[in-house]
Design a protein around this motif. Structure first.
Motif, mmCIF file in Angstrom:
data_model
loop_
_atom_site.group_PDB
_atom_site.id
_atom_site.type_symbol
_atom_site.label_atom_id
_atom_site.label_comp_id
_atom_site.label_asym_id
_atom_site.label_seq_id
_atom_site.Cartn_x
_atom_site.Cartn_y
_atom_site.Cartn_z
ATOM 1 N N TRP A 493 12.209 -14.456 72.720
ATOM 2 C CA TRP A 493 11.353 -13.970 73.807
ATOM 3 C C TRP A 493 12.033 -12.843 74.594
ATOM 4 N N ALA A 494 13.316 -13.022 74.979
ATOM 5 C CA ALA A 494 14.075 -11.965 75.686
ATOM 6 C C ALA A 494 15.440 -11.854 75.032
ATOM 7 N N HIS A 495 15.416 -11.631 73.747
ATOM 8 C CA HIS A 495 16.613 -11.757 72.928
ATOM 9 C C HIS A 495 17.728 -10.808 73.361
ATOM 10 N N THR A 496 18.964 -11.377 73.415
ATOM 11 C CA THR A 496 20.173 -10.581 73.636
ATOM 12 C C THR A 496 21.327 -11.322 72.989
ATOM 13 N N THR A 497 22.513 -10.712 72.965
ATOM 14 C CA THR A 497 23.718 -11.381 72.468
ATOM 15 C C THR A 497 24.829 -11.238 73.498
ATOM 16 N N VAL A 498 25.754 -12.201 73.500
ATOM 17 C CA VAL A 498 26.885 -12.177 74.433
ATOM 18 C C VAL A 498 28.172 -12.419 73.661
ATOM 19 N N ASN A 499 29.285 -12.012 74.277
ATOM 20 C CA ASN A 499 30.601 -12.119 73.643
ATOM 21 C C ASN A 499 31.522 -13.039 74.443
ATOM 22 N N ASP A 500 32.694 -13.290 73.891
ATOM 23 C CA ASP A 500 33.756 -14.066 74.538
ATOM 24 C C ASP A 500 33.280 -15.445 74.976
ATOM 25 N N GLN A 501 32.570 -16.112 74.078
ATOM 26 C CA GLN A 501 32.049 -17.439 74.363
ATOM 27 C C GLN A 501 32.981 -18.513 73.786
ATOM 28 N N ARG A 502 33.331 -19.509 74.616
ATOM 29 C CA ARG A 502 34.132 -20.628 74.114
ATOM 30 C C ARG A 502 33.272 -21.590 73.285
ATOM 31 N N ILE A 503 31.960 -21.624 73.563
ATOM 32 C CA ILE A 503 31.010 -22.403 72.779
ATOM 33 C C ILE A 503 29.909 -21.454 72.337
#
Length: 619
Positions: A493-503
């Motif tokens: 729906w509001a797709h994005t991606t993120v970095n530096d995730q521990r999970i």
């Protein structure tokens, strides 16, 4: 008419130190007919104050006209019969206890003492009411003798000031020590008031101790005469740190029942801790024992946590070992499994760039400010700028030798950056949203497991390899330092991606994924797809927010974790009543949220929960 005597009883312990006579009985007698009233009422205390024998108490019982007990501040009030108002009066006090803060009053055999003969000077305070005042302070030589000989209460009165400014030091704990042949005894403590005054009470049991105590208690003097009083010197304590104001060499030998002192301090010299230098725990907050707190089968804490990021290594250091400056070193060893035996030759040093900025103690100084008498300046490993920073001897950490340096006791002695041990593994989670709900493990996203490291501390006299000893070795601990990148968030729906995730945590709706724009409307079907990845997952849960009809509720069944490293799948709403379906939802907006935890700790804090959500409209 009413005749009332208002009085107060106190006693000197020193010329500048006194206390109230609380919980004693004031007894008023008529004098004998043959007494010279003018002479006895004008007599000095040395000629009137004395102990009254039991025979005398019985003999004068018929002359007793009134008695009352003093309050905590030594005050009393006694009303006497009008017919005695023109007579001189004998004042005694009957004493079964004496003050001994912070403990209850010391009790002993009750004794009576004669104070003086008093001629009241009456003043009218209101109609039919007359009052006379009586106050008395017993000299120190009498009161100290009474307390010490009869009740075994010994007292130290004093004042603590700054030697340079002469200003009082308030809020500082003064500790009285007894210098002894076998072991030094702590007699008692008190905190200085706003004027620097303190008062310490103790008994002979506090200094008559031997290695056979409590069977045999004597004052262990080495040579005759074997005097009964302690040999007193003083320490200070402030902010949890102990300082040597004086040493055994400064002791006052065989002090009496009352000791009066004026103390001042030029500098604060910390006392070396009684705890030997050692490495004992992980984390200041959770304080996890390096052996008993670790599960040998998993390398995790007893609560099931692996370690990550920067970990406080907790223990005790001292300025010197064998009277020589101390230095210490941490080492590590990686094993394949936490239960594997350690290789004596397999240790590597923790080098300076593996250590995050660490406070290992403080420099203590007087400020001259009575309201804040002592200031402290932290001493760091890898400090910056103008901060006090230790020096290294190779990889050995040299303990500062400043006279006013107080090393840490049961506190952090090194902050280990575990990412420098394991490195940080980066996993690229790039994938189409249609992959959510399926396994992410692949050749490009391999299963990355915990790694296991034992940690130990070594210490020695500075530069002397022959004195090196191990001072604490941990069981191998599980460490996991993995970061996930390009993790899908907010569904299609509001797709994005993120970095530096521990999970790596994502949620989406199958019906939106299948739509052409990611904004498909929900009508009769709703399939929630989810995925969570971390080697040490603790929990994964789904929830939904939105309106419901009267009597209707909906949610998701609990998610059961899969074996490491991830949990994934697809699920649907569960309704009450069970006959309802998605078609029975009210036309409105809804949000499906997912949260996950991973059992990772630094020993001071755990990894926070991770979240994702996706919204939809029901038509």
């Amino acid at each position: 008419m009413n005749y009332i005597i208002k009085g107060n009883l106190a006693a000197f312990l020193c010329r500048e130190c006194s206390e109230y006579l609380s919980q004693v009985r004031v007894r008023i007698y008529l004098p004998t007919s043959d007494i010279n009233i003018a002479a006895v009422s004008a007599a000095e205390i040395k000629d009137t104050f004395r102990e009254v024998s039991e025979e005398e108490i019985k003999a004068k019982q018929d002359r007793l006209i009134a008695e009352a007990e003093t309050d905590i501040n030594g005050n009393f009030s006694i009303e006497i019969d009008e017919k005695y108002s023109r007579s001189a009066l004998e004042f005694d006090f009957y004493c079964g206890t004496v003050p001994r803060p912070p403990f209850p009053p010391k009790k002993g055999k009750a004794r009576q003492f004669h104070i003086t003969t008093f001629v009241p000077q009456w003043k009218i305070i209101k109609e039919q009411v007359y009052m006379a005042n009586f106050s008395y302070i017993i000299p120190e030589k009498w009161w100290c003798l009474i307390k010490g000989r009869y009740f075994d209460v010994w007292t130290i009165c004093g004042r603590l000031t700054d030697c340079k400014t002469g200003k009082p030091l308030s809020g500082v704990t003064v500790i009285a020590m007894d210098a002894d042949f076998i072991t030094d005894d702590e007699l008692g403590t008190d905190v200085t008031d706003s004027n620097g005054h303190f008062k310490i009470y103790y008994s002979s049991a506090d200094f008559k101790k031997t290695f056979l105590s409590p069977i045999i208690n004597i004052e262990t003097d080495v040579l005759p005469p074997f005097a009964s009083g302690p040999d007193v010197y003083f320490h200070l304590e402030y902010g949890g740190q102990r300082f040597a104001l004086e040493t055994k060499a400064d002791r006052r030998n065989n002090v009496g029942y009352c000791l009066c002192v004026k103390l001042c301090s030029k500098e604060l010299i910390p006392v070396d801790p009684s705890i030997p230098p050692s490495f004992t725990h992980f984390g200041l907050t959770q304080h996890i024992p390096i052996q008993a707190g670790i599960n040998l089968a998993t390398g995790k804490t007893l609560g099931g946590y692996a370690f990550f990021s920067s970990v406080n290594l907790v223990g005790t250091i001292s300025k010197k070992i064998n009277a020589q400056p101390m230095e210490y070193l941490f080492e590590y060893q990686e094993v394949e499994n936490p239960s594997d035996a350690l290789n004596p030759a397999g240790w590597s040093p923790v080098v300076p760039n593996m250590i995050d900025k660490t406070v290992i103690g403080y420099l203590w100084t007087f400020t001259g400010d009575p309201s804040n008498p002592i200031a402290y300046e932290p001493y760091h490993i890898n400090g910056t700028g103008t901060e006090k920073t230790v020096t290294f001897n190779g990889n050995w950490i040299q303990v500062p030798q400043d006279s006013n340096f107080a090393p840490h006791v049961d506190a952090e002695i090194l902050k280990l950056n575990t990412e420098k041990l394991t490195g940080v593994t980066s996993i690229d989670m790039s994938m189409p949203t249609s992959g959510i709900g399926n396994s992410t493990v692949s050749g490009t996203r391999p299963h990355t497991s915990n790694r296991y490291f034992a940690v130990r501390m070594r210490q020695r006299e500075a530069g002397n390899a022959a004195t090196e000893v191990v001072a604490g070795t941990s069981k191998p601990i599980a460490i996991f330092n993995v970061l996930y990148h390009n993790v899908n968030k907010y569904g299609s729906w509001a797709h994005t991606t993120v970095n530096d995730q521990r999970i790596a945590l994502s949620v989406d709706l199958q019906e939106i994924i299948s739509g052409s724009s990611g904004c498909s409307k929900i009508t009769t079907d709703l399939h929630v797809k989810y995925g969570a990845r971390n080697e040490n997952l603790g929990s994964v849960s789904l929830s939904i927010v939105g309106p419901h009809k009267p009597g209707q509720s909906f949610g998701f069944d609990p998610i059961v974790l899969m074996p490491a490293p991830e949990t994934f799948g697809s699920t649907q709403l569960v309704f009450t009543p069970p006959t309802d379906t998605v078609a029975d939802l009210l036309p409105c907006a809804y949000t499906v949220s997912i949260s996950a935890t991973a059992l990772l700790t630094t020993g001071d804090g755990n990894l926070s929960s991770y979240h994702d959500f996706v919204s939809f409209c029901k038509v």
